[in-house]
Each structure stands twice: as structure tokens, then as C-alpha cells.
Scaffold this motif. Structure first.
Motif, short mmCIF file in Angstrom:
data_model
loop_
_atom_site.label_atom_id
_atom_site.label_comp_id
_atom_site.label_asym_id
_atom_site.label_seq_id
_atom_site.Cartn_x
_atom_site.Cartn_y
_atom_site.Cartn_z
N GLU A 26 -4.53 5.90 -3.74
CA GLU A 26 -3.97 4.55 -3.64
C GLU A 26 -3.87 3.91 -5.02
OE1 GLU A 26 -2.01 1.65 -2.05
OE2 GLU A 26 -2.93 3.04 -0.60
N ASN B 44 -9.15 8.87 -1.16
CA ASN B 44 -8.20 7.86 -0.72
C ASN B 44 -8.02 6.78 -1.79
OD1 ASN B 44 -6.61 6.42 1.49
ND2 ASN B 44 -8.20 4.91 1.07
N SER C 201 0.83 -1.20 0.00
CA SER C 201 0.00 0.00 0.00
C SER C 201 0.87 1.26 0.00
CB SER C 201 -0.92 0.01 1.22
OG SER C 201 -0.16 0.13 2.42
N LYS D 83 -4.88 5.11 9.31
CA LYS D 83 -4.46 3.94 8.54
C LYS D 83 -3.59 3.02 9.39
CE LYS D 83 -4.75 5.84 3.88
NZ LYS D 83 -4.09 5.94 2.57
N LEU E 100 -3.22 1.06 5.14
CA LEU E 100 -4.61 0.87 4.71
C LEU E 100 -5.58 1.21 5.83
CD1 LEU E 100 -4.20 -2.59 2.93
CD2 LEU E 100 -4.52 -0.38 1.80
N ILE E 101 -6.72 1.77 5.43
CA ILE E 101 -7.81 1.91 6.38
C ILE E 101 -8.24 0.51 6.80
CG2 ILE E 101 -10.19 2.72 6.65
CD1 ILE E 101 -9.54 4.81 4.45
#
Length: 199
Positions: A161, A157, A43, A108, A47-48
Motif C-alpha cells: 500500500e 500489505n 487505496s 478488504k 482497505l482492511i
């Protein structure tokens, strides 16, 4: 340790072997561990957590053998989303090596050090886990949804990404096309964070 203050012995080949051994020795759901650390390492900036759980759930449902191994007889209703108990075990195994980052108002989850990221990505590739494809498919699905007032942060987001994943995968034409999308430009223009505009 801060990445600029690591002892010399942790900046050696032996440290990579040690980290790889650590990933292989974790006791719970080895394939999900591989997938989790692979996704985090590939990532852009972590990452959330909800996104990570969505991707783990999608992969779990797509692999019948893995699903039956993880979702055993304890789970009567055969859930489509990864059970909390499974994620809690994985999170507990990895928690000493994870960190939370607040980036542009979004919290995150990430691996705590760059060397862990490097080894984790190699570890995923060696086990033929196509983490970049998983990330691209997931975030592409998000931006394919209509942009609304209540999902603008999610879309921003996803765009950031996705552009990173395209670049890392050598898909520069797709990355450039993404940067030219009207919704992405609109979302970037709304932010007052310079890092969002140039990062």
C-alpha cells in the motif's frame, strides 16, 4: 453493474454529479463519510476494515471539533477508538456501494465501482481531505515496527500500500527506496503468488 456493463447514462458527467450528491446527502457524520470514501478511493485495492477504523479513529482524535460532534454525551467514557455504533451507521449508509475483496488471503473493503472511486477521490480533494498523507503516515508507522512471525502479512500489505501511495503522490524516490528494503524483498520472496511479486 459490472464496470464494463454500465448503462450509457451512468458513463456520463451527470453520473458523477449524482454520485457526488449521494455522498453529500448521507445523513450520518458527513465528515467521517468524506474521510471514509476518500481513504477507500485512494487505496490500492481497498482497505482492511481494521486499518480503516484505525485511521478514522486517529483522525477523530486529532480533530477536537469533530470528536465532540461524533462522541457526544451518550458516550460516558470518551473512547479513543471510533465507537461501533458510529461505524455501523456509516457502514449502513455506504453498504449498497461497498464490496469485499479477498486479495492474497486478506479481506478488504472497497467501493464497488471504478467511477465511485474516481468521484470519491475528487470529493475528498475538494473538501481538502489529505487522504494520501493519512494512508502514508499509517502504513509507514506499521513498517517502522519490528517484523515478527505474527505480523508478516500486515507488513506485506503495508509495504504494498505504501509503495502505491508514494507512486500516486509522485514520490518516486521514496517508492523506489521502499522496494529495495530488505524486509519487503524477504516478504515478497516468501509468497507463491505471482501477482504479489509483480503487482
Amino acid at each position: 453493474y459490472d464496470e464494463f456493463e454500465l448503462p450509457q447514462e451512468l458513463n456520463s458527467f451527470k453520473s458523477d454529479v449524482t454520485i457526488g450528491y449521494f455522498f453529500e446527502s448521507l445523513p450520518h457524520e458527513a465528515q467521517l463519510i468524506q474521510l471514509t470514501v476518500g481513504l477507500l478511493s485512494a487505496s490500492r485495492e481497498g482497505l482492511i476494515e481494521n486499518d480503516l477504523l484505525d485511521m478514522l479513529s486517529q483522525q477523530l482524535n486529532a480533530d477536537g471539533e469533530l470528536y465532540n460532534k461524533v462522541i457526544n454525551d451518550i458516550y460516558k467514557n470518551k473512547p479513543e477508538r471510533i465507537p461501533d455504533s458510529v461505524w455501523l451507521r456509516i457502514n449502513a449508509d455506504l453498504s449498497p456501494y461497498l464490496t469485499h475483496k479477498s486479495l492474497n488471503g486478506v479481506l478488504k473493503l472497497a467501493l464497488f465501482h471504478r467511477r465511485f472511486n474516481q468521484v470519491a477521490l475528487q470529493y475528498a480533494e475538494q473538501n481538502k481531505v489529505q487522504v494520501r498523507d493519512i494512508l502514508i503516515d499509517y502504513y509507514q508507522a506499521i513498517i517502522n515496527q519490528p517484523l515478527k512471525l505474527d505480523n508478516q502479512q500486515q507488513h506485506l500489505n503495508a509495504y504494498r500500500e505504501l509503495s502505491y501511495q508514494y507512486s500516486q503522490a509522485g514520490k518516486f524516490e521514496q517508492a523506489f527506496d521502499l522496494l529495495m528494503k530488505q524486509d519487503f524483498i524477504y516478504l515478497l520472496a516468501k509468497t507463491d503468488d505471482v501477482a504479489q511479486l509483480i503487482g
